[in-house]
Scaffold this active site. Structure first.
Site, PDB file in Angstrom:
ATOM      1  N   GLU A 312       0.831  -1.207   0.000  1.00  0.00           N
ATOM      2  CA  GLU A 312       0.000   0.000   0.000  1.00  0.00           C
ATOM      3  C   GLU A 312       0.859   1.248   0.000  1.00  0.00           C
ATOM      4  OE1 GLU A 312      -2.442   2.291  -0.625  1.00  0.00           O
ATOM      5  OE2 GLU A 312      -3.692   0.678   0.159  1.00  0.00           O
ATOM      6  N   ASP A 316       1.320   4.083  -2.953  1.00  0.00           N
ATOM      7  CA  ASP A 316       1.063   5.507  -2.727  1.00  0.00           C
ATOM      8  C   ASP A 316       2.268   6.351  -3.129  1.00  0.00           C
ATOM      9  OD1 ASP A 316      -1.352   4.731  -1.654  1.00  0.00           O
ATOM     10  OD2 ASP A 316      -0.813   5.145   0.423  1.00  0.00           O
ATOM     11  N   SER A 544      -6.485   2.864  -4.270  1.00  0.00           N
ATOM     12  CA  SER A 544      -5.210   3.285  -3.690  1.00  0.00           C
ATOM     13  C   SER A 544      -4.188   3.631  -4.758  1.00  0.00           C
ATOM     14  CB  SER A 544      -4.637   2.181  -2.798  1.00  0.00           C
ATOM     15  OG  SER A 544      -5.327   2.124  -1.580  1.00  0.00           O
ATOM     16  N   ASP A 585     -14.179  12.124 -19.849  1.00  0.00           N
ATOM     17  CA  ASP A 585     -15.463  11.675 -19.305  1.00  0.00           C
ATOM     18  C   ASP A 585     -15.573  10.158 -19.414  1.00  0.00           C
ATOM     19  OD1 ASP A 585     -17.954  11.726 -18.200  1.00  0.00           O
ATOM     20  OD2 ASP A 585     -18.973  12.487 -19.993  1.00  0.00           O
ATOM     21  N   VAL A 586     -16.100   9.524 -18.378  1.00  0.00           N
ATOM     22  CA  VAL A 586     -16.297   8.078 -18.355  1.00  0.00           C
ATOM     23  C   VAL A 586     -17.784   7.812 -18.535  1.00  0.00           C
ATOM     24  CG1 VAL A 586     -16.005   5.962 -17.014  1.00  0.00           C
ATOM     25  CG2 VAL A 586     -14.306   7.794 -16.838  1.00  0.00           C
ATOM     26  N   ALA A 601     -22.424   7.781 -16.969  1.00  0.00           N
ATOM     27  CA  ALA A 601     -23.205   8.493 -17.981  1.00  0.00           C
ATOM     28  C   ALA A 601     -22.417   9.718 -18.409  1.00  0.00           C
ATOM     29  CB  ALA A 601     -24.569   8.898 -17.413  1.00  0.00           C
ATOM     30  N   GLY A 603     -21.167  13.276 -18.476  1.00  0.00           N
ATOM     31  CA  GLY A 603     -21.087  14.248 -17.398  1.00  0.00           C
ATOM     32  C   GLY A 603     -20.848  13.571 -16.063  1.00  0.00           C
ATOM     33  N   ASP A 605     -21.331  11.545 -12.651  1.00  0.00           N
ATOM     34  CA  ASP A 605     -22.130  10.412 -12.186  1.00  0.00           C
ATOM     35  C   ASP A 605     -21.518   9.857 -10.908  1.00  0.00           C
ATOM     36  OD1 ASP A 605     -20.141   8.221 -12.958  1.00  0.00           O
ATOM     37  OD2 ASP A 605     -20.507   9.147 -14.906  1.00  0.00           O
TER      38      ASP A 605
END
Length: 827
Positions: A312, A316, A544, A585-586, A601, A603, A605
């Site tokens: 972890e 990071d 992470s 955008d996803v 969607a 924009g 979400d």
């Protein structure tokens, strides 16, 4: 007028009365509710197995999903069982603070960018000293020791026992075993006397059934049992792993300078030695400069190497540095974890680490790749305590970035075998949870942090090609350890049950609660990062990875702006709905199971927020709108350093009067001309010999500009310092004097076999306070002895003193003069 001491005297009297007689005083609630409670009768999960039984003595854990523990496995925690608690205090003037936070983060506001220093925040919004003194007195009377007050007064740490917790908070604590581990939890809320009700926010450390867990996912495709939804990609490209330094080009930031003006913090636990070794191996192999790394231990206890967590902290640190191209400083704020399995972790230690990062005010961006069930954090009071600390960070221009979680919308569901989050089905694939029951992770749900979700990244080499919602479907949890139950690996996201919607969220959502994530970056283990862990290369993903990618990316932008942007949430929500060219955008995928969860969607979400951003494009927009133009403010005016000094004998007391016409002083750096330094605002310094010294104060403002004043200071050996700072046995230092808040410092060297040490002050006028501590210098919030007596007749006695050095501090509660100080002991 002795408001503080009078209030403290009253508080001690009240505490003694209430704790010894359990009488008439009313006790009131805090934000810390019971972590577990016994229902009348229910179906329960036996602590030692997955079988269900019916009993009228069953305990329910107060978290989402209400896990149950067989009452036969629950016993009272021994009264002498050690506990470490953090008592969180309430902010002062909370409405005024909200007004300030809105102004300091909004371009065009008269307050925009005028960040506060920690001392300014404490003065305006922190608890008062009298409130702190009353709580300290209550803790002392309850039996707590090693009491330390944080500089901002928002946390008071203390060591005690379960019995002390029962006395101090009228609670009770139980213990039980489950999944091979020992747990403890309070089964009654934490109360405080009514006189402390306006001061105490929460009491952390009364349970360890819900604590923060890491949010990284090592790539093991062979463990996948039910693949995630087939959403394709947004372009014909490959889903493949990347080296951390590749993400700068992928997300459009390689043309920007490295983030060498910006310090970054990471919240961790345990030993970080291996993490720094792996980080140095990474930078050497990547052709990057060795990072200026600092390990700041928070609290006391064992800081053990935890092999499971090393991945972890390496994820990071290496991804922050890789995408940022380097940082000014990387600070690991690490909590004691107890042992190599981190069984000593509680929310008390993690919250204290947040607070240390804020009171230090060095790191402008702080990464937190940790989370827990939001309901459990709300019940324990952790959420309330964390929010207060995060508000101070915003006021100071700091940004906490929090990973949204790796269990999709099922952050609440825990595996009955190992306790891992995201449990959905048993080893046969039979769904065992309510798939319509959603939850989010804390502290990601706070409105005072940036919540970062995850995507599956598609690339062509180091060119961005597309991103979809990260959802890998179900995987066996730990087949190598015999746990073949199945969990969901997917990005966290959704609607908080408790946190109110911030005003800036209204541009994209009508919800009355906080919605997240705000942004999303690569998190899939299949498109994850190739990092060095324990000397070997591993392919790792999870949110992470996503949160550090945001931290490193935004560090480049903050560095280019000389750290003038601060907490960016309101700016993001104002700009991104219309400035879509800044974003990736996803629009495909969801973060649940079997069509459940939130769907991406066009924009904003709840699965991926606004998506990811192009670093270079956002930097150009920020420079025009958030820094020097478009209402972002004018060119920064540098500060003006100034101070005055008063001397008494070898003691020089400095009073800072530096100013900044268009912002605030962020830090002070003093050199006293004898090799000593200080970062206090108005320090006091004791010289070892008479003479004239060149003293310099350098101040830095909130935009990074500096100013220095140098002045000659002359001190003499007169003034009764009794041979400098060393007190001899039975020889009084006489004629001591200091201004209000002035400090005189001494040491006492105790030989082996000494007995009956007494350190006392007497005589004179005014009011000096005596503080004594063994092994290190005391402060007004950290000491072994403080008599709390009005006037100048105070003493500290030690029947069997330790061999070594005792440090003595005289602090001017009011100006004093003619005071004598003497240390005596027998051999």
């Amino acid at each position: 007028m002795k408001i503080e001491k009078t209030a403290l005297t009253v508080a001690i009297a009240l505490a003694m009365s209430s704790l010894s007689a359990h009488a008439e005083d009313a006790w009131v609630s805090t934000h810390t509710q019971a972590a577990m409670s016994p229902p009348a009768s229910t179906q329960v999960l036996a602590a030692s197995s997955t079988s269900a039984t019916t009993t009228g003595n069953a305990y329910t854990l107060n978290m989402t999903g209400s896990p149950r523990i067989d009452g036969a496995a629950v016993t009272a925690l021994e009264a002498d069982h050690p506990l470490h608690v953090e008592v969180a205090l309430k902010l002062r003037n909370p409405d005024a603070l909200q007004t300030f936070l809105a102004g300091v983060t909004t371009p065009g506001s008269a307050l925009f960018g005028k960040f506060l220093t920690p001392s300014q925040f404490t003065e305006r919004f922190g608890p008062t000293q009298s409130q702190v003194d009353a709580v300290v007195a209550h803790l002392q009377q309850a039996g707590f020791t090693n009491i330390e007050v944080a500089p901002n007064r928002l946390l008071i740490s203390a060591d005690g026992t379960a019995g002390a917790a029962t006395n101090g908070f009228r609670t009770s604590i139980k213990r039980f075993s489950a999944n091979g581990r020992e747990f403890f939890a309070n089964d009654a809320p934490a109360l405080v006397p009514a006189s402390l009700g306006d001061s105490v926010n929460a009491v952390l450390g009364l349970q360890n059934v819900s604590v923060k867990h890491t949010l990284h996912h090592v790539y093991h495709p062979e463990d996948v049992t039910v693949p995630g939804p087939n959403v394709g990609t947004q372009a014909a490209a490959a889903v493949a792993a990347h080296h951390p330094q590749d993400f700068a080009a992928i997300y459009g930031g390689s043309s920007l300078p490295a983030a060498t003006n910006t310090a970054v913090g990471i919240i961790t636990w345990g030993s970080i030695t291996q993490t720094v070794t792996d980080l140095n191996s990474f930078t050497s192999g990547a052709g990057l400069a060795t990072v200026n790394s600092t390990i700041t231990k928070v609290g006391s206890g064992t800081f053990a190497n935890d092999p499971d967590s090393n991945g972890e902290w390496s994820l990071d640190s290496q991804d922050i540095v890789g995408i940022a191209g380097g940082v000014k400083q990387l600070i690991f704020y690490t909590s004691a974890n107890g042992d190599s399995s981190s069984s000593g972790i509680t929310d008390a230690g993690i919250t204290a680490s947040y607070n240390r990062a804020v009171t230090d005010n060095i790191a402008k961006l702080i990464n937190v790749s940790l989370g827990e069930d939001e309901t459990a954090a709300q019940q324990s009071g952790t959420q309330a305590a964390d929010d207060a600390i995060f508000q101070q960070a915003v006021a100071q221009g700091q940004t906490f970035s929090i990973a949204s979680g790796d269990a999709g919308v099922y952050q609440w569901s825990t595996d009955p075998t190992s306790g891992s989050p995201g449990y959905v089905a048993n080893s046969a694939g039979t769904v065992k949870i309510d798939l319509t029951h959603y939850s989010v992770s804390e502290p990601a749900s706070s409105p005072y942090v940036i919540q970062v979700g995850g995507t599956t990244l598609s690339t062509s080499g180091t060119t961005w090609s597309g991103e979809t919602v990260w959802n890998e479907g179900l995987s066996a949890i730990a087949p190598s350890q015999g746990d073949n139950n199945q969990r969901l690996w997917a990005t966290g996201g959704g609607v908080s049950l408790y946190e109110a919607a911030p005003s800036w969220q209204s541009s994209v959502s009508s919800s009355t609660k906080r919605v997240g994530p705000d942004l999303a970056f690569d998190a899939a283990s299949s498109s994850g990062a190739l990092i060095v862990v324990n000397g070997s290369t591993e392919q790792v993903g999870g949110t992470s990875l996503a949160s550090p990618l945001f931290v490193g990316a935004f560090a480049r932008i903050e560095s280019a702006a000389n750290n003038a942007i601060g907490f960016p949430a309101s700016k993001f929500y104002q700009a991104f709905p219309t400035q879509t060219s800044l974003l990736h955008d996803v629009t495909s995928g969801n973060n649940g199971y079997q069509s459940h969860g939130y769907t991406a969607a066009t924009g904003f979400d709840e699965a991926t927020g606004f998506g990811s951003f192009d670093i270079g494009k956002l930097n150009t927009y920020a420079q025009a709108n958030w820094v020097t133009g478009g209402g972002g403010g004018s060119t920064n005016a540098p500060p003006v350093a100034n101070f005055s000094v008063a001397t008494t004998g070898l003691v020089a007391t400095f009073t800072d009067s530096s100013t900044d016409s268009d912002g605030s002083i962020a830090s002070h750096a003093w050199t006293f001309g004898d090799g000593s330094t200080s970062t206090a605002t108005s320090p006091s310094h004791t010289y070892s010999a008479a003479g004239t010294y060149s003293v310099a104060e350098t101040v830095t403002d909130n935009a990074g500009a500096t100013s220095t004043k140098t002045s000659s200071v002359t001190v003499s050996s007169s003034g009764g310092t009794g041979g400098g700072t060393v007190l001899q046995n039975g020889v009084a230092a006489t004629g001591l004097s200091a201004a209000k808040n002035g400090q005189l410092k001494y040491t006492v060297a105790i030989p082996s076999g000494a007995k009956s040490l007494k350190i006392a002050i007497s005589g004179g006028t005014g009011d000096a306070d005596l503080y004594v501590k063994f092994g290190s210098a005391p402060t007004t919030s950290s000491y072994d002895c403080r008599p709390y007596v009005t006037g100048n007749t105070e003493s500290c006695s030690f029947a069997s003193p330790q061999t070594g050095t005792y440090y003595v501090l005289l602090n001017g509660y009011a100006a004093f003069s003619g005071v004598s100080l003497k240390a005596t002991w027998t051999n």
